[in-house]
Design an enzyme around this catalytic site. Sequence first.
Site, PDB file in Angstrom:
ATOM      1  N   VAL A  15     -14.876  58.546 -42.098  1.00 28.85           N
ATOM      2  CA  VAL A  15     -14.374  58.356 -42.891  1.00 28.85           C
ATOM      3  C   VAL A  15     -12.886  57.644 -42.842  1.00 28.85           C
ATOM      4  CG1 VAL A  15     -12.167  60.405 -43.515  1.00 28.85           C
ATOM      5  CG2 VAL A  15     -14.412  61.942 -43.391  1.00 28.85           C
ATOM      6  N   ASP A  16     -12.416  56.989 -44.242  1.00 26.61           N
ATOM      7  CA  ASP A  16     -12.023  56.669 -43.799  1.00 26.61           C
ATOM      8  C   ASP A  16      -9.975  57.105 -44.161  1.00 26.61           C
ATOM      9  OD1 ASP A  16     -13.368  54.541 -43.235  1.00 26.61           O
ATOM     10  OD2 ASP A  16     -13.338  53.912 -45.448  1.00 26.61           O
ATOM     11  N   ALA A  45     -22.823  54.485 -44.386  1.00 28.18           N
ATOM     12  CA  ALA A  45     -22.368  55.217 -45.322  1.00 28.18           C
ATOM     13  C   ALA A  45     -22.264  54.158 -46.753  1.00 28.18           C
ATOM     14  CB  ALA A  45     -21.971  56.000 -45.116  1.00 28.18           C
ATOM     15  N   ASN A  46     -21.599  53.241 -46.112  1.00 29.83           N
ATOM     16  CA  ASN A  46     -20.836  52.525 -47.714  1.00 29.83           C
ATOM     17  C   ASN A  46     -22.178  51.436 -47.740  1.00 29.83           C
ATOM     18  OD1 ASN A  46     -18.741  53.112 -46.649  1.00 29.83           O
ATOM     19  ND2 ASN A  46     -18.475  51.281 -45.605  1.00 29.83           N
ATOM     20  N   ASN A 187     -20.106  37.968 -41.188  1.00 28.39           N
ATOM     21  CA  ASN A 187     -19.096  37.321 -42.378  1.00 28.39           C
ATOM     22  C   ASN A 187     -18.467  36.364 -41.462  1.00 28.39           C
ATOM     23  OD1 ASN A 187     -17.395  38.590 -39.709  1.00 28.39           O
ATOM     24  ND2 ASN A 187     -16.363  39.968 -41.819  1.00 28.39           N
ATOM     25  N   THR A 223     -21.213  35.374 -44.771  1.00 28.36           N
ATOM     26  CA  THR A 223     -19.973  36.144 -46.127  1.00 28.36           C
ATOM     27  C   THR A 223     -19.407  35.449 -45.937  1.00 28.36           C
ATOM     28  OG1 THR A 223     -19.585  37.719 -45.348  1.00 28.36           O
ATOM     29  CG2 THR A 223     -21.584  38.373 -46.551  1.00 28.36           C
ATOM     30  N   ASP A 249      -8.206  45.042 -52.941  1.00 30.97           N
ATOM     31  CA  ASP A 249      -8.687  45.459 -51.807  1.00 30.97           C
ATOM     32  C   ASP A 249      -9.885  45.506 -51.455  1.00 30.97           C
ATOM     33  OD1 ASP A 249      -9.608  47.325 -49.407  1.00 30.97           O
ATOM     34  OD2 ASP A 249      -8.784  49.641 -50.286  1.00 30.97           O
ATOM     35  N   ASP A 255     -20.071  45.258 -47.667  1.00 30.64           N
ATOM     36  CA  ASP A 255     -20.791  46.769 -47.504  1.00 30.64           C
ATOM     37  C   ASP A 255     -21.650  46.533 -48.699  1.00 30.64           C
ATOM     38  OD1 ASP A 255     -20.620  46.968 -44.595  1.00 30.64           O
ATOM     39  OD2 ASP A 255     -19.052  48.898 -45.370  1.00 30.64           O
TER      40      ASP A 255
HETATM   41  O1  RIB Z   1     -16.783  47.707 -43.713  1.00 35.57           O
HETATM   42  C1  RIB Z   1     -15.669  49.199 -43.978  1.00 35.57           C
HETATM   43  C2  RIB Z   1     -15.869  50.086 -43.254  1.00 35.57           C
HETATM   44  O2  RIB Z   1     -15.429  49.714 -41.720  1.00 35.57           O
HETATM   45  C3  RIB Z   1     -15.117  51.380 -43.871  1.00 35.57           C
HETATM   46  O3  RIB Z   1     -15.483  52.042 -43.871  1.00 35.57           O
HETATM   47  C4  RIB Z   1     -14.882  51.725 -42.612  1.00 35.57           C
HETATM   48  O4  RIB Z   1     -15.018  53.133 -42.059  1.00 35.57           O
HETATM   49  C5  RIB Z   1     -15.498  51.084 -40.468  1.00 35.57           C
HETATM   50  O5  RIB Z   1     -16.814  51.412 -40.856  1.00 35.57           O
END
Ligand code: RIB
Length: 312
Positions: A15-16, A45-46, A187, A223, A249, A255
């Site tokens: 969770v961010d 997850a992303n 990256n 990247t 942002d 991802d």
């Molecule tokens: O790449 C971005 C992600 O890095 C974020 O969502 C954070 O949770 C970290 O895993």
Amino acid sequence: MSKVPRIAVIGSANVDLTTFSDKFPRPGETIFGQRFDLGFGGKGANQAVAARLCGAEVVMIAKVGNDLFGEATIKNFKAQGIDTAHVGIVEGVSSGVAPIFVEPGGQNRILVVKGANDTLRPADIDAAAKTLKTADAMVLQFEIPLETIYYAVEFANKNKIRCIVNPAPAQPANLEALRTADYFIPNESEAETITGLPVHSVEEAKLCAAALLQKGFARVILTLGSRGSLLAAPESAEVFAPFAVTPLDTTGAGDAFIGSFAVFLGEGLPEREALTRANLYAGLSTMQVGTQKSFPTRARFETEWQNRRAAR
Ligand code: RIB
């Protein structure tokens, strides 16, 4: 009608907790930030959500804690249509969390507490083996134990599944155990950490990619943020220009690139087009705040692709 690829993501879910601020506190100092955003993240997850939004069937292999964040994460996967049969709930450890700090201009700093992500083991790959064997591509990042990643790369190689490794966040790793991956995608800063070589220019990026190819990778994609991306193979190195965007942002852009690239390749698009499309998908994600919630739908992506491709 192109093929609907099946993508298996083996990786993290966090969770961010994102704070937007024009200044950051010094030790012992308290200051005010400008804005806060709570959202679903985690590199695995992303990438799963990006792949799903691009139209793939997606299965997630992950671990969350038995807490509010874990429950919400599984609900989020289900709401997105991601198969959660192999998302386990672990007792006695928190879900992964990521406090994130974003400067004006979109640059971010991320602190990850891995929590349950660190309990994903090779046995979890075995438990998901039947499902994994049906995948067109397996996608991995570095927010789970390295031994699990090595095991999964070997599994992909044995079962002839396309394997994409994103070494994020960077840490010293046994590259020998990863070199059968079809694509290795760091990256700039990850490539620097892994090779020990600087990446401040495209020329340096090419040297760094060449060093990774020397380690035995078939294809390396670096990247390069606002400089686009570099595709390097033993016979060639080509820079793909970015699409013009005004970033708000940049969190999760890498991802977005990986998840969408896996889908475009899986649909059978030529590699260069898959990469150019992934560049645009990642660029578009930087124009909105948040991580997963900044990822465009396939329909929005296609509109942008038609307009921007024509203008190039
Ligand atoms: O790449 C971005 C992600 O890095 C974020 O969502 C954070 O949770 C970290 O895993």
